[in-house]
Design an enzyme around this catalytic site. Structure first.
Site, PDB file in Angstrom:
ATOM      1  N   THR A  44      10.302  40.192  53.610  1.00 40.91           N
ATOM      2  CA  THR A  44      10.130  38.763  53.887  1.00 40.91           C
ATOM      3  C   THR A  44      10.123  38.498  55.384  1.00 40.91           C
ATOM      4  OG1 THR A  44      11.328  38.275  51.851  1.00 40.91           O
ATOM      5  CG2 THR A  44      11.032  36.461  53.403  1.00 40.91           C
ATOM      6  N   THR A  45      11.084  39.092  56.088  1.00 47.24           N
ATOM      7  CA  THR A  45      11.215  38.882  57.530  1.00 47.24           C
ATOM      8  C   THR A  45       9.998  39.421  58.279  1.00 47.24           C
ATOM      9  OG1 THR A  45      13.601  39.118  57.221  1.00 47.24           O
ATOM     10  CG2 THR A  45      12.799  39.148  59.479  1.00 47.24           C
ATOM     11  N   TYR A 133      15.286  43.765  44.600  1.00 45.10           N
ATOM     12  CA  TYR A 133      15.554  42.698  45.576  1.00 45.10           C
ATOM     13  C   TYR A 133      15.600  41.377  44.817  1.00 45.10           C
ATOM     14  CZ  TYR A 133      14.679  39.647  49.684  1.00 45.10           C
ATOM     15  OH  TYR A 133      14.743  38.663  50.638  1.00 45.10           O
TER      16      TYR A 133
END
Length: 296
Positions: A44-45, A133
């Site tokens: 995501t980052t 996740y």
């Protein structure tokens, strides 16, 4: 895979939105010098949904070469298309990586049983270890502890979980039920201390993009059961950890990294630069922590 701190790496972009490989190399060195225990790429980052397959391969190749075996490297490959995940896994397998981070399917919004079948299908088609996740705020689905452990029973190469539900009670239940060899990582910097105190194995961190040595230090002292030192570190950096989420990740952390001169404050749509208010808050706290210094 690892114990301690894994950095969820940002992806540096040039002003024309191409991948800034020079900054990526510099940033990997910064993380390794900061003594992180693992690099998590294209999560995501790292703005993975906006990165095409050719770019993915170049990013993975660059990180692997720059890390040069010094730390494990985990690649994010999760999408809401099961067969596409398998394709991304095959691409990752071409490189010397340690494992995969696979978010549960988003938007399609299945059931707990469909999550089990999704991961089982994927796990049968890769030789790499997999971390689940769980991030319900982004996916619209919560992977329950019994679901995660059922997946682990079915798929021996699914070895752990990044838990970003934010629900400490749920995470405590997962840790109390899991086998000893099933790894649990905090997916939220502000919950590293409680999750690791319960028996978690580390953190997949956003904040360590900015201060890797300090977050590595936090996880290290917790693993040594030195909770007095852990509380001091946690309390010192907690405000900054929370500031990194006042707007959607990685918007604030991209700005913070740019203040360190390690990457440009450039994001790909649908993400945009942080608001003036957020930039002011982030910069002020970085100066307060002496991560950067006020100009004379």
């Amino acid at each position: 895979m690892f114990k301690g701190t894994g950095t969820a790496l940002i992806t540096p972009f040039n002003e024309d939105l191409s991948i800034d490989l020079a900054s990526l190399k510099k940033f990997v060195r910064f993380q390794i010098e900061g003594e992180v225990d693992c690099l998590v790429v294209l999560g995501t980052t790292g703005e993975a949904p906006t990165i095409n397959e050719n770019e993915r391969n170049k990013i993975i190749e660059t990180v692997v070469e720059e890390a040069n075996g010094k730390v494990p490297i985990i690649i994010g490959t999760g999408t809401n298309d099961t067969k596409h995940v398998v394709e991304l896994n095959k691409s990752a397998e071409k490189f010397d990586v340690s494992g995969l981070l696979i978010v549960n399917p988003y938007y399609n919004k299945g059931t707990q049983q469909s999550i089990i079948e999704h991961y089982n299908y994927i796990a049968e088609r890769t030789s790499l270890p997999i971390l689940l996740y769980n991030v319900p705020s982004r996916t619209g689905m919560n992977v329950l502890p019994e679901t995660a452990l059922r997946i682990n029973q079915l798929c021996k190469n699914i070895v752990g979980m990044k838990e970003a539900s934010g629900n400490i009670s749920q995470i405590a239940e997962l840790i109390s039920m899991k086998p000893d060899d099933f790894l649990v990582y905090s997916g939220n910097d502000d919950q590293t201390l409680p999750i690791m105190a319960l028996g978690g194995d580390g953190i997949i961190s956003v904040a360590s993009n900015v201060f890797p040595k300090e977050i590595s230090g936090l996880s290290s002292v917790i693993l040594k059961n030195d909770y007095l030192s852990a509380k001091k570190i946690n309390n010192k950096y907690l405000k900054f950890m929370n500031l990194l989420f006042v707007e959607s990740n990685p918007i604030p952390v991209k700005y913070a990294v740019s203040l360190l001169g390690l990457a440009k404050n450039t994001l790909r749509l649908p993400l945009i630069q942080a608001s003036e208010k957020t930039m002011s808050l982030v910069e002020s706290e970085m100066k307060s922590l002496r991560i950067i210094y006020a100009e004379n």
